[in-house]
Design a protein around this motif. Structure first.
Motif, PDB file in Angstrom:
ATOM      1  N   ASN A   7      34.694  38.468  43.189  1.00 23.50           N
ATOM      2  CA  ASN A   7      33.657  39.140  43.969  1.00 23.50           C
ATOM      3  C   ASN A   7      34.153  39.228  45.413  1.00 23.50           C
ATOM      4  O   ASN A   7      34.663  38.242  45.958  1.00 23.50           O
ATOM      5  CB  ASN A   7      32.338  38.377  43.892  1.00 23.50           C
ATOM      6  CG  ASN A   7      31.853  38.238  42.470  1.00 23.50           C
ATOM      7  OD1 ASN A   7      31.760  39.219  41.739  1.00 23.50           O
ATOM      8  ND2 ASN A   7      31.538  37.013  42.053  1.00 23.50           N
ATOM      9  N   TYR A   8      33.941  40.383  46.043  1.00 21.55           N
ATOM     10  CA  TYR A   8      34.690  40.637  47.276  1.00 21.55           C
ATOM     11  C   TYR A   8      33.969  41.649  48.151  1.00 21.55           C
ATOM     12  O   TYR A   8      33.412  42.639  47.649  1.00 21.55           O
ATOM     13  CB  TYR A   8      36.073  41.187  46.880  1.00 21.55           C
ATOM     14  CG  TYR A   8      36.975  41.644  47.993  1.00 21.55           C
ATOM     15  CD1 TYR A   8      37.792  40.745  48.669  1.00 21.55           C
ATOM     16  CD2 TYR A   8      37.063  42.993  48.333  1.00 21.55           C
ATOM     17  CE1 TYR A   8      38.669  41.180  49.675  1.00 21.55           C
ATOM     18  CE2 TYR A   8      37.925  43.435  49.331  1.00 21.55           C
ATOM     19  CZ  TYR A   8      38.726  42.517  49.999  1.00 21.55           C
ATOM     20  OH  TYR A   8      39.586  42.947  50.989  1.00 21.55           O
ATOM     21  N   VAL A   9      33.991  41.390  49.473  1.00 21.58           N
ATOM     22  CA  VAL A   9      33.563  42.384  50.459  1.00 21.58           C
ATOM     23  C   VAL A   9      34.717  42.581  51.431  1.00 21.58           C
ATOM     24  O   VAL A   9      35.121  41.648  52.130  1.00 21.58           O
ATOM     25  CB  VAL A   9      32.299  41.947  51.225  1.00 21.58           C
ATOM     26  CG1 VAL A   9      31.945  42.989  52.282  1.00 21.58           C
ATOM     27  CG2 VAL A   9      31.131  41.735  50.281  1.00 21.58           C
ATOM     28  N   GLY A  10      35.255  43.789  51.456  1.00 20.04           N
ATOM     29  CA  GLY A  10      36.360  44.100  52.351  1.00 20.04           C
ATOM     30  C   GLY A  10      35.985  45.247  53.263  1.00 20.04           C
ATOM     31  O   GLY A  10      35.357  46.220  52.833  1.00 20.04           O
ATOM     32  N   ALA A  11      36.367  45.150  54.529  1.00 20.64           N
ATOM     33  CA  ALA A  11      36.070  46.189  55.515  1.00 20.64           C
ATOM     34  C   ALA A  11      37.363  46.831  55.985  1.00 20.64           C
ATOM     35  O   ALA A  11      38.382  46.163  56.148  1.00 20.64           O
ATOM     36  CB  ALA A  11      35.317  45.600  56.704  1.00 20.64           C
ATOM     37  N   SER A  12      37.324  48.150  56.185  1.00 21.66           N
ATOM     38  CA  SER A  12      38.432  48.879  56.777  1.00 21.66           C
ATOM     39  C   SER A  12      39.696  48.685  55.933  1.00 21.66           C
ATOM     40  O   SER A  12      39.697  48.982  54.745  1.00 21.66           O
ATOM     41  CB  SER A  12      38.617  48.424  58.218  1.00 21.66           C
ATOM     42  OG  SER A  12      39.341  49.351  58.957  1.00 21.66           O
ATOM     43  N   PRO A  63      42.020  45.263  36.918  1.00 23.89           N
ATOM     44  CA  PRO A  63      40.710  45.901  36.720  1.00 23.89           C
ATOM     45  C   PRO A  63      39.730  45.063  35.900  1.00 23.89           C
ATOM     46  O   PRO A  63      38.531  45.099  36.166  1.00 23.89           O
ATOM     47  CB  PRO A  63      41.059  47.222  36.026  1.00 23.89           C
ATOM     48  CG  PRO A  63      42.420  47.013  35.434  1.00 23.89           C
ATOM     49  CD  PRO A  63      43.120  46.087  36.377  1.00 23.89           C
ATOM     50  N   LYS A  64      40.226  44.318  34.942  1.00 24.54           N
ATOM     51  CA  LYS A  64      39.334  43.519  34.099  1.00 24.54           C
ATOM     52  C   LYS A  64      38.848  42.265  34.807  1.00 24.54           C
ATOM     53  O   LYS A  64      37.930  41.594  34.334  1.00 24.54           O
ATOM     54  CB  LYS A  64      40.047  43.122  32.802  1.00 24.54           C
ATOM     55  CG  LYS A  64      40.485  44.305  31.946  1.00 24.54           C
ATOM     56  CD  LYS A  64      39.289  45.067  31.411  1.00 24.54           C
ATOM     57  CE  LYS A  64      39.745  46.155  30.443  1.00 24.54           C
ATOM     58  NZ  LYS A  64      38.603  46.929  29.898  1.00 24.54           N
ATOM     59  N   ARG A  65      39.459  41.928  35.922  1.00 22.64           N
ATOM     60  CA  ARG A  65      39.058  40.735  36.679  1.00 22.64           C
ATOM     61  C   ARG A  65      38.280  41.103  37.938  1.00 22.64           C
ATOM     62  O   ARG A  65      37.916  40.219  38.713  1.00 22.64           O
ATOM     63  CB  ARG A  65      40.297  39.916  37.056  1.00 22.64           C
ATOM     64  CG  ARG A  65      41.084  39.422  35.840  1.00 22.64           C
ATOM     65  CD  ARG A  65      42.351  38.712  36.259  1.00 22.64           C
ATOM     66  NE  ARG A  65      43.230  38.483  35.112  1.00 22.64           N
ATOM     67  CZ  ARG A  65      44.498  38.095  35.191  1.00 22.64           C
ATOM     68  NH1 ARG A  65      45.041  37.900  36.401  1.00 22.64           N
ATOM     69  NH2 ARG A  65      45.225  37.916  34.114  1.00 22.64           N
ATOM     70  N   ALA A  66      38.070  42.380  38.162  1.00 23.19           N
ATOM     71  CA  ALA A  66      37.313  42.824  39.332  1.00 23.19           C
ATOM     72  C   ALA A  66      35.823  42.665  39.047  1.00 23.19           C
ATOM     73  O   ALA A  66      35.308  43.204  38.067  1.00 23.19           O
ATOM     74  CB  ALA A  66      37.644  44.274  39.649  1.00 23.19           C
ATOM     75  N   GLY A  67      35.135  41.917  39.905  1.00 27.77           N
ATOM     76  CA  GLY A  67      33.705  41.710  39.743  1.00 27.77           C
ATOM     77  C   GLY A  67      32.920  42.670  40.617  1.00 27.77           C
ATOM     78  O   GLY A  67      33.050  43.892  40.511  1.00 27.77           O
TER      79      GLY A  67
END
Length: 540
Positions: free
Chosen positions: A247-252, A266-270
């Motif tokens: 789980n991730y929040v990325g800016a810019s 892709p299968k590990r992206a939450g």
């Protein structure tokens, strides 16, 4: 060039590094150097047409890695973190090991700084939420401890362990170093609008010296600080933290890092939020041209606002503001003004330009910019604009610099072939850059030259990222974003197979946590309940 947001709304008299109430500086990959302003721009393109000016490699999508973890990486995936206090209440720190070279994982490590703040409750813990503020080169650990770990919505912090890792080469993670403080002062004052061959040579020499310094400091590491390397490091961290998905929040620039992770795993992206999105399919020159146009869009919004204020020093008509500012820059190029700086620095065109561009990242800084411009233009006092430029460069009151600009160049120059090979190519491109931004175009074009002299050959190419099989990914774009133009968000959302495009109609760089209840509610619902927004939802 980079695309990050400094702390423009602090009082110039306050040299403490206290966080601003809004999100910490965000950044973006760029091929230029000195400016947040640095370089990018092109006419608007359709959502699906972003690869038209890219190399043939951009027609291919980033390939996913095999699901199974290679045996050679098992020691890294199986490591245990030794959490300890790190001098900031409620935060823990640890060191993560990753292979220096993923192609040769038994031949040496890189050690990465990790920090976390555990979920506070109430409510069942969802997992870890990794955050990255951009850059490249922004300290994710610093961002977590100064802002995200205390400033993200309480309900998000209640349900997630807030986590950050400084990417390799950045801040606390074996930082790349290039120049000392005095040499960086010289570098940041180098004329970015050379008027003759002698000034062109001086600019090229400054880029060469910068690159040589980076190469001398980190000859091995420089070959392994790509965005792909850092995305693979994040997967090791995900596993070590015990999370099935990231789980991730990325800016810019953090959106490029997050999208790269999704493409590789892709299968590990939450639940992924990519705020202030970048388009990975564009070559460096096109990126720089697009960004130049983005800063022009933001500057025009500033100009319209400025002429409505009683203290606007740039004229009474919005159409005159750009020409008046350009004339002021040209005067500074001829005669820099005093700043009161203890090291004797004067405000010339390069530092003044960066100061103005820094304020374009956040409309809350416009009043401070008007005040700084008034002091400089009417009183010959450049302190206010110098402060804005120093905030952008992360120069402290003692004349020291963070490694932000060093890491920024190290990642950018490895990720993509250089925007220009030499001054002749810049000269040929000047009309396009100046058309994109009459005020900033010339300087941003020349700022795009730095990777031409980099001591390490690039390993990346422009490419699409599809991340087929990933759960819904939220891509956020701001319509008048100066650093990551809105068209990039449209383009990335069109590439990602599961993307939901969320639009903020407004000014400034990025959208989450910047004052829009609609944006914040939508992203919070996604993070907390896994409910993505309807595609193409718009907020203001």
């Amino acid at each position: 060039m980079q695309i990050r947001r400094p702390h423009p709304t602090r009082d110039p008299g306050d040299r403490s590094r206290r966080p601003h109430a809004r999100p910490h500086p965000h950044g973006v990959r760029a091929a230029g150097v000195l400016l947040a302003v640095t370089a990018l721009v092109v006419p608007a393109c359709s959502t699906g047409g972003s690869t038209s000016s890219a190399s043939p490699a951009a027609q291919a999508a980033l390939a996913a890695l095999p699901q199974a973890t290679p045996d050679a990486l098992a020691p890294y995936y199986g490591q245990k973190l030794n959490w300890r206090g790190c001098g900031v209440p409620d935060f823990e720190c640890a060191t993560l090991r990753a292979p220096l070279d993923y192609a040769k994982p038994t031949e040496g490590d890189v050690r990465l700084a990790v920090s976390r703040k555990k979920a506070t409750g109430p409510g069942e813990r969802i997992g870890s939420l990794l955050v990255n503020p951009g850059g490249p080169g922004g300290s994710a650990v610093g961002y977590l401890q100064a802002y995200a770990g205390i400033g993200y919505p309480a309900e998000v912090r209640a349900r997630y362990d807030m986590v950050a890792v400084d990417p390799r080469g950045v801040a606390r993670s074996e930082p790349v170093e290039c120049l000392d403080g005095p040499d960086m002062d010289t570098y940041t004052q180098t004329d970015l609008t050379p008027d003759d061959g002698s000034e062109q040579s001086a600019l090229v020499d400054s880029y060469r010296k910068f690159a040589e310094g980076c190469g001398a400091d980190s000859p091995k590491l420089l070959r392994h600080v790509s965005t792909v390397d850092s995305a693979r490091d994040m997967d090791i961290l995900r596993a070590v933290l015990g999370d099935e998905r990231l789980n991730y929040v990325g800016a810019s620039y953090g959106t490029f890092l997050g999208a790269t992770y999704a493409g590789l795993f892709p299968k590990r992206a939450g639940r992924l939020v990519l705020d202030g999105a970048m388009d990975p399919s564009l070559p460096a020159r096109r990126l720089n041209l697009d960004q130049t146009a983005g800063f022009e869009t933001a500057f025009r919004a500033f100009a319209r606002d400025c002429v409505q204020q009683p203290d606007c020093p740039l004229g009474k008509e919005a159409d005159d503001v750009g020409a008046n500012l350009k004339a002021f820059f040209e005067e500074l190029d001829r005669r820099p003004i005093l700043t009161g700086d203890v090291d004797g620095r004067r405000l010339g065109e390069s530092l003044a330009t960066i100061g103005v561009i820094a304020a374009m990242y956040d409309e809350a800084a416009w009043a401070q910019l008007r005040e700084a411009l008034t002091s400089a233009m009417r009183d010959n006092d450049g302190a206010g604009l110098l402060f804005l430029a120093d905030s952008y460069y992360e120069r402290d009151a003692d004349g020291g610099y963070s490694n932000l600009m060093f890491a920024n160049a190290a990642v950018n120059c490895l990720d993509l072939p250089a925007a220009f090979d030499g001054p002749e190519q810049v000269q040929a491109a000047l009309p396009a850059f100046e058309k994109a931004s009459p005020v900033f175009g010339e300087g941003l074009a020349w700022a795009s030259l730095n990777c031409a002299y980099w001591p390490v050959a690039p390993t990346g190419e422009p490419h699409r990222i599809e991340a087929k099989g990933a759960k819904p990914i939220v891509v956020v774009g701001t319509t008048r974003d100066p650093a990551t133009p809105y068209r990039w968000a449209r383009a990335l959302a069109a590439q990602l197979s599961s993307a939901r495009l969320l639009t903020y109609e407004g000014d400034g760089h990025t959208a989450y946590g910047r004052g829009s209840d609609c944006i914040d509610r939508t992203i919070n619902a996604y993070l907390l309940r896994g409910t993505p927004p309807a595609d193409r939802k718009r907020c203001s």
